[in-house]
Scaffold this active site. Structure first.
Site, PDB file in Angstrom:
ATOM      1  N   SER A  37       0.862  -1.383   0.018  1.00 22.80           N
ATOM      2  CA  SER A  37      -0.019   0.146  -0.035  1.00 22.80           C
ATOM      3  C   SER A  37       0.739   1.373   0.100  1.00 22.80           C
ATOM      4  O   SER A  37       0.519   2.249  -0.665  1.00 22.80           O
ATOM      5  CB  SER A  37      -1.007  -0.010   0.934  1.00 22.80           C
ATOM      6  OG  SER A  37      -0.312  -0.227   2.416  1.00 22.80           O
ATOM      7  N   GLU A  38       1.870   1.152   0.678  1.00 25.62           N
ATOM      8  CA  GLU A  38       2.942   2.441   0.599  1.00 25.62           C
ATOM      9  C   GLU A  38       4.315   1.854   0.661  1.00 25.62           C
ATOM     10  O   GLU A  38       4.716   0.822   1.343  1.00 25.62           O
ATOM     11  CB  GLU A  38       2.938   3.100   1.715  1.00 25.62           C
ATOM     12  CG  GLU A  38       1.553   3.874   2.111  1.00 25.62           C
ATOM     13  CD  GLU A  38       0.936   4.633   1.045  1.00 25.62           C
ATOM     14  OE1 GLU A  38       1.814   5.452   0.451  1.00 25.62           O
ATOM     15  OE2 GLU A  38      -0.279   5.015   1.143  1.00 25.62           O
ATOM     16  N   THR A  39       5.261   2.711  -0.337  1.00 24.06           N
ATOM     17  CA  THR A  39       6.647   2.716  -0.293  1.00 24.06           C
ATOM     18  C   THR A  39       7.020   4.122  -0.003  1.00 24.06           C
ATOM     19  O   THR A  39       6.926   5.200  -0.718  1.00 24.06           O
ATOM     20  CB  THR A  39       7.154   2.144  -1.775  1.00 24.06           C
ATOM     21  OG1 THR A  39       6.773   0.785  -1.894  1.00 24.06           O
ATOM     22  CG2 THR A  39       8.703   2.107  -1.594  1.00 24.06           C
TER      23      THR A  39
END
Length: 287
Positions: free
Chosen positions: A45-47
């Site tokens: 969902s996030e980097t």
């Protein structure tokens, strides 16, 4: 080019629970396009990408850094779990010597402090405003079907819509909802909403006594369902603090992975969000 990468599970103390984030501490800034390609490759969902503000700083002694967050499809303005994970990488892997780290972000300065076996983030509070449910009839029907609802609120600056199920619904009702991300996107195309929060009041009869439960969906941002969402709790914290008459709350996001967040709404219009992390992967991206 070699880029270090760490994957951490956040808002949990157990591997394969909570919300995974990929963290890349960078010696040199990358182009927006390359950041986006790496985030798409990681498929989380996030980097997040950490860069030094002062070239003479390093990740061990520096106290201020730049931080950016990318989903697999876009850059976002605020992300909680990847901020917590970024601080954990600096504290644990880079042995940062400062008690508090400050990240310069698109949402202003965000401070993270070590506390016991976890970390506390100082985040903006985004209390939502009451809305007419009829304005969001389609998205509500798509998400919760025929289950009764009690409140519909919108945080206009974060574009997060909060739908509270009636108190006759418990955690099991919320957890069992089957929300189709394609249908969700089709039901809301006005641009007013890019994230949907579903929430229900908790029961203090069961330990550890969660004040409320939630789930979060953001297919508009390339995230069908986010496992545990810090940014959503900047909205939830403001809402439930008012409804429950409490400043300190314990929250649980009941996705299939699940995660726990400790919240404290402060008098300065901000919110502390605390949680734990577990490092599950350490590697190198080779380009």
């Amino acid at each position: 080019m070699e880029i270090p990468v760490f994957t951490l599970d956040v808002f949990t103390n157990s591997p394969f629970k909570g919300n995974p984030a990929a963290i890349c501490p960078l010696m040199h800034e990358l182009s927006d396009d390359l950041c986006q390609k790496i985030a798409a490759e990681m498929k989380l969902s996030e980097t997040a990408f950490i860069t030094r503000i002062n070239p003479s700083d390093n990740f061990t002694t520096g106290s201020r850094f730049c931080l950016r967050w990318f989903t697999p499809t876009i850059e976002v303005n605020l992300c909680g779990h990847a901020t917590l994970a970024s601080a954990a990488v600096l504290f644990q892997q880079k042995k940062n010597v400062n008690p508090t780290l400050v990240f310069e972000t698109k949402s202003g300065d965000l401070a993270v402090t070590q506390q016991g076996d976890g970390y506390v983030m100082d985040f903006p509070l985004n209390p939502p405003t009451q809305e007419d449910p009829n304005e969001f009839r389609d998205i509500i029907k798509t998400a919760v079907g025929n289950h009764p609802i009690q409140d519909v609120c919108l945080s206009s600056n974060t574009k997060k819509l909060l739908v509270r199920l009636a108190d006759s619904c418990d955690r099991s009702v919320l957890a069992s909802l089957k929300v189709d991300p394609v249908s969700l996107m089709a039901s809301e195309k006005s641009g007013r909403v890019t994230g949907l929060i579903l929430t229900v009041k908790g029961s203090l009869d069961y330990q550890p006594g969660y004040d409320f439960y939630s789930r979060y969906f953001a297919p508009w941002n390339g995230i069908p369902e986010d496992p545990v969402t810090g940014s959503a709790h900047t909205v939830l914290g403001g809402y439930w603090s008012t409804k429950l008459g409490k400043k300190k709350m314990l929250a649980y996001q009941c996705s299939s992975r699940g995660g726990e967040l400790k919240l404290e709404v402060k008098d300065d219009g901000r919110i502390n969000i605390a949680g734990q992390t577990v490092t599950v992967l350490q590697g190198t991206i080779t380009l």
